[in-house]
Design a protein around this motif. Structure first.
Motif, mmCIF file in Angstrom:
data_model
loop_
_atom_site.group_PDB
_atom_site.id
_atom_site.type_symbol
_atom_site.label_atom_id
_atom_site.label_comp_id
_atom_site.label_asym_id
_atom_site.label_seq_id
_atom_site.Cartn_x
_atom_site.Cartn_y
_atom_site.Cartn_z
ATOM 1 N N VAL A 39 0.848 -1.196 0.000
ATOM 2 C CA VAL A 39 0.000 0.000 0.000
ATOM 3 C C VAL A 39 0.884 1.247 0.000
ATOM 4 C CG1 VAL A 39 -1.949 -1.075 1.208
ATOM 5 C CG2 VAL A 39 -0.197 0.134 2.523
ATOM 6 N N TRP A 40 0.318 2.337 -0.504
ATOM 7 C CA TRP A 40 0.887 3.662 -0.300
ATOM 8 C C TRP A 40 0.099 4.245 0.866
ATOM 9 C CZ3 TRP A 40 -0.336 2.340 -5.522
ATOM 10 C CH2 TRP A 40 0.776 2.168 -6.358
ATOM 11 N N TRP A 41 0.787 4.712 1.885
ATOM 12 C CA TRP A 41 0.127 5.152 3.115
ATOM 13 C C TRP A 41 0.302 6.652 3.291
ATOM 14 C CZ3 TRP A 41 2.552 6.580 7.952
ATOM 15 C CH2 TRP A 41 1.643 6.728 8.997
ATOM 16 N N PHE A 42 -0.804 7.328 3.628
ATOM 17 C CA PHE A 42 -0.804 8.777 3.812
ATOM 18 C C PHE A 42 -1.633 9.155 5.037
ATOM 19 C CE2 PHE A 42 -0.536 8.101 -0.778
ATOM 20 C CZ PHE A 42 0.465 8.971 -1.166
ATOM 21 N N ASN A 43 -1.218 10.201 5.734
ATOM 22 C CA ASN A 43 -2.026 10.930 6.716
ATOM 23 C C ASN A 43 -2.013 12.373 6.247
ATOM 24 O OD1 ASN A 43 -1.138 9.292 9.838
ATOM 25 N ND2 ASN A 43 -2.829 8.926 8.487
ATOM 26 N N ILE A 44 -3.147 12.858 5.787
ATOM 27 C CA ILE A 44 -3.229 14.211 5.225
ATOM 28 C C ILE A 44 -4.223 15.010 6.055
ATOM 29 C CG2 ILE A 44 -3.719 15.576 3.167
ATOM 30 C CD1 ILE A 44 -3.238 12.924 1.569
ATOM 31 N N HIS A 45 -3.760 16.118 6.614
ATOM 32 C CA HIS A 45 -4.610 16.940 7.473
ATOM 33 C C HIS A 45 -5.875 17.341 6.712
ATOM 34 C CE1 HIS A 45 -5.962 20.099 10.196
ATOM 35 N NE2 HIS A 45 -5.245 19.436 11.109
ATOM 36 N N VAL A 46 -6.990 17.268 7.396
ATOM 37 C CA VAL A 46 -8.300 17.563 6.802
ATOM 38 C C VAL A 46 -8.324 18.949 6.153
ATOM 39 C CG1 VAL A 46 -10.725 17.963 7.387
ATOM 40 C CG2 VAL A 46 -9.539 15.969 8.307
ATOM 41 N N SER A 47 -7.667 19.924 6.751
ATOM 42 C CA SER A 47 -7.686 21.297 6.213
ATOM 43 C C SER A 47 -7.077 21.396 4.818
ATOM 44 C CB SER A 47 -6.949 22.254 7.158
ATOM 45 O OG SER A 47 -5.573 21.935 7.215
ATOM 46 N N LYS A 48 -6.186 20.470 4.454
ATOM 47 C CA LYS A 48 -5.559 20.517 3.125
ATOM 48 C C LYS A 48 -6.567 20.241 2.013
ATOM 49 C CE LYS A 48 -0.874 19.817 4.520
ATOM 50 N NZ LYS A 48 0.432 19.451 4.056
#
Length: 119
Positions: A34-43
């Motif tokens: 998998v490619w794993w990301f945590n992206i802040h909701v505001s972005k």
């Protein structure tokens, strides 16, 4: 190729508007495909760009502002970070380019692939 080099190449070659704030980068996770990301909701208030490194090429995904009507209903949100938690399948035989994160809806990113960039 590193994130900054990819951003510079895309901006030059494809006349992109990527920067370190609107672009997230991931290689394939070593524990599972998998490619794993945590992206802040505001972005997600603007376009979000994902760079998925696949050793011999990178997939450039663009998620336009308001690409889904309900971010929280479509993806798992990490409450401790207020971030969209993504695991995008890199397995070409199993749910390729779909969100595999528990609590997500299996969102399909294939329609958002902007380009495949070879090295």
């Amino acid at each position: 190729m590193e994130k900054k080099q990819l951003i510079d190449r895309i901006n030059t070659q494809f006349k992109g508007n990527l920067n370190s704030q609107n672009t997230s980068y991931s290689g394939i996770n070593k524990a599972k495909a998998v490619w794993w990301f945590n992206i802040h909701v505001s972005k997600f208030e603007d376009d979000v760009h994902l760079l998925l490194d696949n050793t011999d090429h990178v997939l450039w995904i663009t998620l336009p502002k308001s690409f889904v009507s309900n971010l929280q209903g479509t993806f798992k949100i990490r409450e401790d970070k207020n971030a969209v938690d993504l695991e995008i399948s890199a397995d070409s035989k199993l749910l390729y380019l779909r969100d595999r994160k528990s609590g997500g809806t299996g969102f399909d990113f294939r329609g958002f692939v902007r380009d495949k960039i070879g090295f």
